[in-house]
Design an enzyme around this catalytic site. Sequence first.
Site, PDB file in Angstrom:
ATOM      1  N   HIS A  15       0.826  -1.211   0.000  1.00 27.78           N
ATOM      2  CA  HIS A  15       0.000   0.000   0.000  1.00 27.78           C
ATOM      3  C   HIS A  15       0.863   1.266   0.000  1.00 27.78           C
ATOM      4  O   HIS A  15       0.377   2.346  -0.282  1.00 27.78           O
ATOM      5  CB  HIS A  15      -0.898  -0.023   1.243  1.00 27.78           C
ATOM      6  CG  HIS A  15      -2.270   0.521   1.050  1.00 27.78           C
ATOM      7  ND1 HIS A  15      -2.843   0.771  -0.175  1.00 27.78           N
ATOM      8  CD2 HIS A  15      -3.218   0.872   1.961  1.00 27.78           C
ATOM      9  CE1 HIS A  15      -4.073   1.232  -0.014  1.00 27.78           C
ATOM     10  NE2 HIS A  15      -4.315   1.313   1.270  1.00 27.78           N
TER      11      HIS A  15
ATOM     12  N   ASN B 168      -6.389   6.277   4.435  1.00 28.47           N
ATOM     13  CA  ASN B 168      -7.806   6.648   4.429  1.00 28.47           C
ATOM     14  C   ASN B 168      -8.036   8.120   4.729  1.00 28.47           C
ATOM     15  O   ASN B 168      -9.148   8.617   4.572  1.00 28.47           O
ATOM     16  CB  ASN B 168      -8.585   5.796   5.432  1.00 28.47           C
ATOM     17  CG  ASN B 168      -8.604   4.334   5.058  1.00 28.47           C
ATOM     18  OD1 ASN B 168      -8.121   3.940   4.005  1.00 28.47           O
ATOM     19  ND2 ASN B 168      -9.158   3.517   5.922  1.00 28.47           N
TER      20      ASN B 168
ATOM     21  N   ASP C 207      -0.494   3.080  -5.036  1.00 34.02           N
ATOM     22  CA  ASP C 207      -0.514   1.652  -5.384  1.00 34.02           C
ATOM     23  C   ASP C 207      -1.794   1.307  -6.137  1.00 34.02           C
ATOM     24  O   ASP C 207      -2.848   1.866  -5.854  1.00 34.02           O
ATOM     25  CB  ASP C 207      -0.413   0.808  -4.115  1.00 34.02           C
ATOM     26  CG  ASP C 207      -1.580   1.060  -3.170  1.00 34.02           C
ATOM     27  OD1 ASP C 207      -1.662   2.181  -2.617  1.00 34.02           O
ATOM     28  OD2 ASP C 207      -2.420   0.157  -2.975  1.00 34.02           O
TER      29      ASP C 207
ATOM     30  N   ASN D 114      -9.100   3.751  -1.156  1.00 35.56           N
ATOM     31  CA  ASN D 114      -9.534   4.646  -0.083  1.00 35.56           C
ATOM     32  C   ASN D 114      -8.745   5.950  -0.027  1.00 35.56           C
ATOM     33  O   ASN D 114      -9.296   6.986   0.350  1.00 35.56           O
ATOM     34  CB  ASN D 114      -9.470   3.928   1.265  1.00 35.56           C
ATOM     35  CG  ASN D 114     -10.522   2.857   1.379  1.00 35.56           C
ATOM     36  OD1 ASN D 114     -11.607   2.967   0.797  1.00 35.56           O
ATOM     37  ND2 ASN D 114     -10.231   1.813   2.111  1.00 35.56           N
TER      38      ASN D 114
END
Length: 182
Positions: A19, A66, A91, A112
């Site tokens: 991520h 997020n 990513d 997100n």
Amino acid sequence: MLTLYCLGNPTLKHKQNRHNAGLLLGEYLVGKLDLKVKPYKNYKISNSFQLDGVQCQIALSENYMNESGNGVLSLKTSKLNKNDELFVLYDELDLKLGEIKIKFSGGNAGHNGLRSISSKIGENYWKLRIGIGHPGDKDKVTKHVLGNFRDDEIVKLNALFNLIYLNLSQIFISKHLSNLGI
């Protein structure tokens, strides 16, 4: 001014997670370009550099994925002018490891970090999608994304990062990937 805003989770625990591909690329470029970074509340930002006469800077997210929109909004309202360009590096599950794609505007494909950014500033910004591969089963996505890159994947990722570094102007100024083989 062109800003490359690099997404990832800021903690040491997440440093090598898939991520964090955007943040890892940003840190790689800061090192290769021998830039200095200055910390702010939601991001770290490099000194400026030039690509084909365009002033550029690299921003490294200090927010969890997020909450990425908080950092981008803070940057846009405090450091950028209306006509400055934003390129978000992140990513991408739907691309194989070692692949990249450029996209302007559009949806978030369930990411997100992008969802957070779009909720704060809208969808009109550039995106560099960095492939991390899909685990093949949607139930394995979270574990895959939050899992660390394997050693063989890091070798492939570093080769990609070096190719991006060698072609910064073509990718971020001309905004095309032709002839790069990726």
